[in-house]
Design a protein around this motif. Structure first.
Motif, PDB file in Angstrom:
ATOM      1  N   LEU A 149       0.840  -1.189   0.000  1.00 14.29           N
ATOM      2  CA  LEU A 149       0.000   0.000   0.000  1.00 14.29           C
ATOM      3  C   LEU A 149       0.875   1.238   0.000  1.00 14.29           C
ATOM      4  O   LEU A 149       1.968   1.246   0.591  1.00 14.29           O
ATOM      5  CB  LEU A 149      -0.923   0.024   1.226  1.00 14.29           C
ATOM      6  N   GLY A 150       0.381   2.305  -0.657  1.00 18.17           N
ATOM      7  CA  GLY A 150       1.040   3.598  -0.618  1.00 18.17           C
ATOM      8  C   GLY A 150       0.161   4.597   0.106  1.00 18.17           C
ATOM      9  O   GLY A 150      -1.038   4.705  -0.182  1.00 18.17           O
ATOM     10  N   PHE A 151       0.736   5.326   1.070  1.00 20.84           N
ATOM     11  CA  PHE A 151      -0.017   6.267   1.886  1.00 20.84           C
ATOM     12  C   PHE A 151       0.445   7.690   1.607  1.00 20.84           C
ATOM     13  O   PHE A 151       1.563   7.927   1.120  1.00 20.84           O
ATOM     14  CB  PHE A 151       0.168   5.969   3.379  1.00 20.84           C
ATOM     15  N   SER A 152      -0.434   8.626   1.971  1.00 23.26           N
ATOM     16  CA  SER A 152      -0.095  10.042   1.943  1.00 23.26           C
ATOM     17  C   SER A 152      -0.461  10.641   3.296  1.00 23.26           C
ATOM     18  O   SER A 152      -1.554  10.392   3.816  1.00 23.26           O
ATOM     19  CB  SER A 152      -0.850  10.765   0.830  1.00 23.26           C
ATOM     20  N   LEU A 153       0.460  11.420   3.861  1.00 21.68           N
ATOM     21  CA  LEU A 153       0.242  12.060   5.160  1.00 21.68           C
ATOM     22  C   LEU A 153       0.063  13.567   5.031  1.00 21.68           C
ATOM     23  O   LEU A 153       0.075  14.275   6.043  1.00 21.68           O
ATOM     24  CB  LEU A 153       1.435  11.760   6.094  1.00 21.68           C
ATOM     25  N   LYS A 154      -0.084  14.072   3.812  1.00 23.24           N
ATOM     26  CA  LYS A 154      -0.169  15.522   3.619  1.00 23.24           C
ATOM     27  C   LYS A 154      -1.397  16.089   4.312  1.00 23.24           C
ATOM     28  O   LYS A 154      -2.490  15.511   4.256  1.00 23.24           O
ATOM     29  CB  LYS A 154      -0.217  15.842   2.134  1.00 23.24           C
ATOM     30  N   ALA A 155      -1.236  17.228   4.930  1.00 23.07           N
ATOM     31  CA  ALA A 155      -2.347  17.865   5.643  1.00 23.07           C
ATOM     32  C   ALA A 155      -3.430  18.347   4.689  1.00 23.07           C
ATOM     33  O   ALA A 155      -4.604  18.429   5.067  1.00 23.07           O
ATOM     34  CB  ALA A 155      -1.826  19.042   6.462  1.00 23.07           C
ATOM     35  N   SER A 156      -3.058  18.610   3.451  1.00 24.73           N
ATOM     36  CA  SER A 156      -4.047  19.094   2.487  1.00 24.73           C
ATOM     37  C   SER A 156      -5.109  18.048   2.168  1.00 24.73           C
ATOM     38  O   SER A 156      -6.194  18.377   1.695  1.00 24.73           O
ATOM     39  CB  SER A 156      -3.347  19.521   1.197  1.00 24.73           C
ATOM     40  N   ASN A 157      -4.813  16.794   2.426  1.00 24.39           N
ATOM     41  CA  ASN A 157      -5.780  15.731   2.165  1.00 24.39           C
ATOM     42  C   ASN A 157      -6.919  15.733   3.189  1.00 24.39           C
ATOM     43  O   ASN A 157      -7.931  15.043   2.979  1.00 24.39           O
ATOM     44  CB  ASN A 157      -5.094  14.366   2.173  1.00 24.39           C
ATOM     45  N   PHE A 158      -6.733  16.440   4.317  1.00 21.85           N
ATOM     46  CA  PHE A 158      -7.718  16.375   5.397  1.00 21.85           C
ATOM     47  C   PHE A 158      -8.309  17.753   5.712  1.00 21.85           C
ATOM     48  O   PHE A 158      -8.828  17.964   6.799  1.00 21.85           O
ATOM     49  CB  PHE A 158      -7.060  15.799   6.662  1.00 21.85           C
ATOM     50  N   VAL A 159      -8.207  18.691   4.769  1.00 26.07           N
ATOM     51  CA  VAL A 159      -8.702  20.046   5.019  1.00 26.07           C
ATOM     52  C   VAL A 159     -10.206  20.043   5.249  1.00 26.07           C
ATOM     53  O   VAL A 159     -10.739  20.760   6.102  1.00 26.07           O
ATOM     54  CB  VAL A 159      -8.331  20.970   3.841  1.00 26.07           C
ATOM     55  N   ASP A 160     -10.921  19.218   4.508  1.00 21.10           N
ATOM     56  CA  ASP A 160     -12.378  19.198   4.597  1.00 21.10           C
ATOM     57  C   ASP A 160     -12.899  18.324   5.725  1.00 21.10           C
ATOM     58  O   ASP A 160     -14.112  18.269   5.950  1.00 21.10           O
ATOM     59  CB  ASP A 160     -12.969  18.696   3.264  1.00 21.10           C
ATOM     60  N   ASP A 161     -12.012  17.625   6.435  1.00 18.76           N
ATOM     61  CA  ASP A 161     -12.463  16.756   7.522  1.00 18.76           C
ATOM     62  C   ASP A 161     -12.911  17.597   8.705  1.00 18.76           C
ATOM     63  O   ASP A 161     -12.337  18.656   9.003  1.00 18.76           O
ATOM     64  CB  ASP A 161     -11.340  15.821   7.962  1.00 18.76           C
ATOM     65  N   ASP A 162     -13.920  17.091   9.433  1.00 18.93           N
ATOM     66  CA  ASP A 162     -14.448  17.826  10.582  1.00 18.93           C
ATOM     67  C   ASP A 162     -13.443  17.913  11.718  1.00 18.93           C
ATOM     68  O   ASP A 162     -13.390  18.891  12.452  1.00 18.93           O
ATOM     69  CB  ASP A 162     -15.736  17.153  11.088  1.00 18.93           C
ATOM     70  N   ASP A 163     -12.653  16.864  11.883  1.00 20.18           N
ATOM     71  CA  ASP A 163     -11.750  16.820  13.043  1.00 20.18           C
ATOM     72  C   ASP A 163     -10.330  17.184  12.684  1.00 20.18           C
ATOM     73  O   ASP A 163      -9.415  16.994  13.479  1.00 20.18           O
ATOM     74  CB  ASP A 163     -11.748  15.423  13.673  1.00 20.18           C
ATOM     75  N   SER A 164     -10.110  17.724  11.484  1.00 22.15           N
ATOM     76  CA  SER A 164      -8.730  18.011  11.075  1.00 22.15           C
ATOM     77  C   SER A 164      -8.125  19.134  11.874  1.00 22.15           C
ATOM     78  O   SER A 164      -6.944  19.154  12.156  1.00 22.15           O
ATOM     79  CB  SER A 164      -8.683  18.355   9.577  1.00 22.15           C
ATOM     80  N   SER A 165      -8.958  20.123  12.255  1.00 20.90           N
ATOM     81  CA  SER A 165      -8.415  21.270  12.993  1.00 20.90           C
ATOM     82  C   SER A 165      -8.114  20.936  14.425  1.00 20.90           C
ATOM     83  O   SER A 165      -7.335  21.611  15.080  1.00 20.90           O
ATOM     84  CB  SER A 165      -9.397  22.432  12.936  1.00 20.90           C
ATOM     85  N   SER A 166      -8.762  19.883  14.981  1.00 17.05           N
ATOM     86  CA  SER A 166      -8.561  19.556  16.405  1.00 17.05           C
ATOM     87  C   SER A 166      -7.675  18.350  16.608  1.00 17.05           C
ATOM     88  O   SER A 166      -7.440  17.966  17.749  1.00 17.05           O
ATOM     89  CB  SER A 166      -9.922  19.301  17.073  1.00 17.05           C
ATOM     90  N   ASP A 167      -7.250  17.702  15.531  1.00 15.60           N
ATOM     91  CA  ASP A 167      -6.437  16.483  15.671  1.00 15.60           C
ATOM     92  C   ASP A 167      -4.973  16.881  15.816  1.00 15.60           C
ATOM     93  O   ASP A 167      -4.316  17.209  14.856  1.00 15.60           O
ATOM     94  CB  ASP A 167      -6.633  15.601  14.444  1.00 15.60           C
ATOM     95  N   SER A 168      -4.492  16.830  17.011  1.00 16.59           N
ATOM     96  CA  SER A 168      -3.103  17.251  17.286  1.00 16.59           C
ATOM     97  C   SER A 168      -2.109  16.150  17.049  1.00 16.59           C
ATOM     98  O   SER A 168      -0.916  16.380  17.141  1.00 16.59           O
ATOM     99  CB  SER A 168      -2.977  17.726  18.738  1.00 16.59           C
ATOM    100  N   ASN A 169      -2.573  14.952  16.758  1.00 14.02           N
ATOM    101  CA  ASN A 169      -1.658  13.849  16.571  1.00 14.02           C
ATOM    102  C   ASN A 169      -1.292  13.625  15.106  1.00 14.02           C
ATOM    103  O   ASN A 169      -0.512  12.746  14.777  1.00 14.02           O
ATOM    104  CB  ASN A 169      -2.248  12.548  17.133  1.00 14.02           C
ATOM    105  N   ASP A 170      -1.949  14.344  14.187  1.00 12.58           N
ATOM    106  CA  ASP A 170      -1.675  14.176  12.764  1.00 12.58           C
ATOM    107  C   ASP A 170      -0.288  14.716  12.449  1.00 12.58           C
ATOM    108  O   ASP A 170       0.045  15.839  12.811  1.00 12.58           O
ATOM    109  CB  ASP A 170      -2.738  14.922  11.972  1.00 12.58           C
ATOM    110  N   GLY A 171       0.522  13.921  11.728  1.00 12.86           N
ATOM    111  CA  GLY A 171       1.889  14.346  11.453  1.00 12.86           C
ATOM    112  C   GLY A 171       1.941  15.559  10.580  1.00 12.86           C
ATOM    113  O   GLY A 171       2.725  16.485  10.795  1.00 12.86           O
ATOM    114  N   SER A 172       1.051  15.666   9.546  1.00 16.78           N
ATOM    115  CA  SER A 172       1.066  16.821   8.663  1.00 16.78           C
ATOM    116  C   SER A 172       0.575  18.063   9.377  1.00 16.78           C
ATOM    117  O   SER A 172       1.078  19.159   9.172  1.00 16.78           O
ATOM    118  CB  SER A 172       0.189  16.544   7.440  1.00 16.78           C
ATOM    119  N   SER A 173      -0.459  17.899  10.228  1.00 15.35           N
ATOM    120  CA  SER A 173      -0.940  19.046  11.006  1.00 15.35           C
ATOM    121  C   SER A 173       0.134  19.548  11.939  1.00 15.35           C
ATOM    122  O   SER A 173       0.238  20.738  12.201  1.00 15.35           O
ATOM    123  CB  SER A 173      -2.186  18.638  11.797  1.00 15.35           C
TER     124      SER A 173
END
Length: 636
Positions: free
Chosen positions: A170-194
């Motif tokens: 599998l190939g993954f992407s950790l870019k923060a731009s992939n989660f801009v529209d997610d509801d919890d993207s602004s509050s997820d402090s554990n995301d590596g891109s965030s």
């Protein structure tokens, strides 16, 4: 007796480790249920040494994967289970994610399992599925060093961008731009891109980063909103230098060890004092452009804020570095406790306390504990350890207690005074054989005299000799009926080349000792003469002893051994001749045929080591003559 209930699939169970190999370990869940754990299911993390991490007897917990009848090789076990001890499996809720469930561009949460220079390996939560996030997919911005952004164990959000079901990749992407529209993207402090975006926006978050270009990034960020003019570019360069100087002033010691790692842009050797930078910067800007006074004032204010921000952020970095070192030390200690090396090399008082609690009768451990406190110059604590050992060691272990008493006496000799030494001797005599205690003390004083004598120009020889003389004299007076104390005193005097005093002491000892101990005492004295004194005087003493005790072959053999050891083989041969031909030598020995057999054997061994073939043949001829004469006497 009924067998224990067999666990069911997906049950959580406890077990004890039976054995561990490089391929996994075997566990026992109950009297009739055993199981196995393959290597990859021991832990979510890489296990470099399974035997050390899972020793026999360790209690573990895991999930049952399968149950089957025990193989014939497992005697006494009715059932055999497949066991999974990974934490991700134990904490998983609901159905686990499989490869068939994975869809392209689907989003999951996961954990970073390994970080390499080319990317991060991630595992999807609630599954055994792992994949690679290439370094180009780890951040929306350029990644200079991926190790500064991610660490194994970090929780991340990921997007599946590539699926290769044939090879299971599998190939993954950790870019923060992939989660801009997610509801919890602004509050997820554990995301590596965030975390990367937050590092660019907030200097406090950036304080915990180990990025080498941290200060440069901060300076660039704080000046990102200003107009890009030549004068502002120069001011920005000066601000970079100011931040570097502030950091070096706060942590000189830390930067000494990391000079080789510091980037060239961080050099602060610019030839002027940073305390006067603000007026100097203003003057420079005034010379370059007199119409930009407002812009210069704004730059000065920004510089003040930047300096304050750098100081606070550097304190946070120092605190984070200290915490990291503490965690590494704790991890090292835990690993040492797990693999047993902590017991081999104790480093703290807690290590010694654990060791003596497990083996309280070992005098070696107690003495090492005392030495540990002495290395810290804590003499009182060393005394307390010795006193504790006397209560902890069993009363039957007299030798172990005497060893600790000897260590305490050594401590008092080196660090105490005469009063404390005598008090310790009196206490030791109450709990041990008094003669053994005085013998140990005299032995310690004898070593002290030898050490003082070997030190060139030492002024302690006279005082050490007087202390030893007083203690030896006191011991001989206190135990005058014991030959071992007199012999120890003889040896001490001979080592100091005090032969006349030794001969006077021999006369005193013969007056104090019982008559049946005279022979052994004089024999020991003669041996010391051969070793440390005059061999001729030792030879004279043995001649007198053999004349008085013609049946004592042990005295003859000791005399012969000393002659051989001194290198005078002719004297040893003369002693053998005097026994074999008593008429020619004028001496008369009264040895039995059995004793004469032992004599000829010893004579032949001496000739084998120090003689030649002719001397060996002569011994055989003398033996044949003796046998013929002895047979003739018995016949008549």
């Amino acid at each position: 007796m009924d067998n224990d209930a067999v666990p069911k699939v997906n049950d959580i169970a406890h077990a004890y480790v039976v054995s561990t190999t490089k391929k996994g370990c075997f566990v026992r869940l109950s009297r009739s249920v055993e199981g196995r754990v393959i290597l990859k299911e021991l832990s979510d993390d890489f296990v470099p040494n399974p035997s050390a991490m899972f020793p026999p007897g360790r209690l573990v917990v895991g999930k049952i994967k399968g149950v089957k009848d025990a193989p014939a090789t497992k005697k006494g076990a009715a059932s055999f289970v497949d066991f999974d001890m990974r934490e991700s499996v134990l904490l998983a809720t609901g159905d686990r994610v499989t490869m068939d469930d994975i869809k392209e561009f689907s989003k999951y949460t996961g954990v970073i399992t390994r970080v390499e220079s080319y990317g991060c390996f991630c595992r999807i939560d609630n599954s055994d599925i792992s994949g690679l996030a290439h370094v180009s997919e780890c951040s929306d911005s350029f990644v200079k060093n991926i190790h500064d952004l991610y660490n194994p164990g970090d929780l991340v959000k990921l997007v599946v961008i590539k699926i290769d079901k044939e090879q299971g990749r599998l190939g993954f992407s950790l870019k923060a731009s992939n989660f801009v529209d997610d509801d919890d993207s602004s509050s997820d402090s554990n995301d590596g891109s965030s975390a990367i975006d937050a590092m660019e926006e907030d200097s406090d978050d950036d304080a915990s980063s180990d990025d080498e270009n941290f200060v440069t990034k901060m300076a660039a960020k704080m000046h990102a909103g200003e107009d890009e003019e030549d004068s502002e570019t120069e001011s920005e360069s000066e601000d970079d230098g100011e931040s570097s100087d502030s950091e070096s002033d706060d942590s000189d010691e830390e930067m000494e060890d990391n000079d080789a790692k510091a980037p060239h842009a961080m050099d602060t050797n610019v030839g002027f004092d940073w305390d006067g930078i603000q007026p100097k910067t203003s003057n420079q800007k005034g010379d370059e452009s007199s119409s930009d006074d407002d812009s210069s004032d704004s730059s000065d204010d920004g510089s003040d804020d930047e300096d304050t921000g750098f100081k606070s952020s550097h304190k946070a970095r120092k605190k984070a570095a200290a915490k990291k070192r503490e965690e590494e030390e704790i991890s090292r200690r835990e690993a040492a406790l797990a693999d047993g090396t902590a017991d081999q090399n104790p480093e703290t008082a807690a290590d010694f306390e654990r060791l003596v609690a497990g083996n309280p009768n070992s005098s070696e451990l107690w003495i090492k504990y005392m030495a540990f406190h002495l290395s810290l110059a804590d003499i009182d604590s060393a005394r307390n350890v010795a006193n504790r050992s006397f209560d902890r060691i069993e009363f039957r272990q007299e030798g172990e207690k005497l060893n600790v008493w000897t260590a305490l006496l050594t401590l008092e000799l080196k660090y105490g005074n005469e009063k404390s030494l005598q008090q310790t001797i009196d206490r030791a005599c109450q709990h041990n054989n008094p003669k053994q205690v005085y013998m140990r003390v005299c032995e310690l004083l004898d070593k002290e005299v030898d050490a003082a004598a070997s030190s060139i120009g030492s002024s302690d020889l006279d005082s050490a000799t007087s202390r030893a003389d007083a203690m030896f004299t006191k011991m001989c007076k206190k135990f005058k009926s014991k030959k071992s104390v007199w012999i120890a005193h003889f040896k001490y005097l001979f080592k100091g080349s005090r032969h006349d005093e030794a001969h006077k002491l021999l006369k005193r000892s013969l007056q104090s000792l019982p008559s049946y101990k005279h022979v052994e005492t004089m024999s020991k004295f003669a041996q010391l003469e051969f070793e440390l004194g005059s061999p001729e005087r030792g030879r004279t003493i043995y001649n007198g002893l053999l004349e008085k005790h013609p049946k004592r072959m042990d005295l003859l053999f000791v005399n012969i051994d000393k002659e051989v050891k001194s290198g005078d083989i002719s004297k040893a041969r003369a002693l053998f001749e005097s026994v074999v031909n008593p008429v020619a030598s004028g001496k008369k020995f009264n040895f039995s045929d059995k004793q004469m057999k032992s004599l000829f054997k010893k004579w032949y061994r001496v000739e084998e080591e120090h003689g030649d073939s002719n001397s060996q043949e002569r011994v055989k001829e003398e033996a044949r003559k003796f046998v013929a004469n002895s047979t003739a006497r018995k016949t008549n």
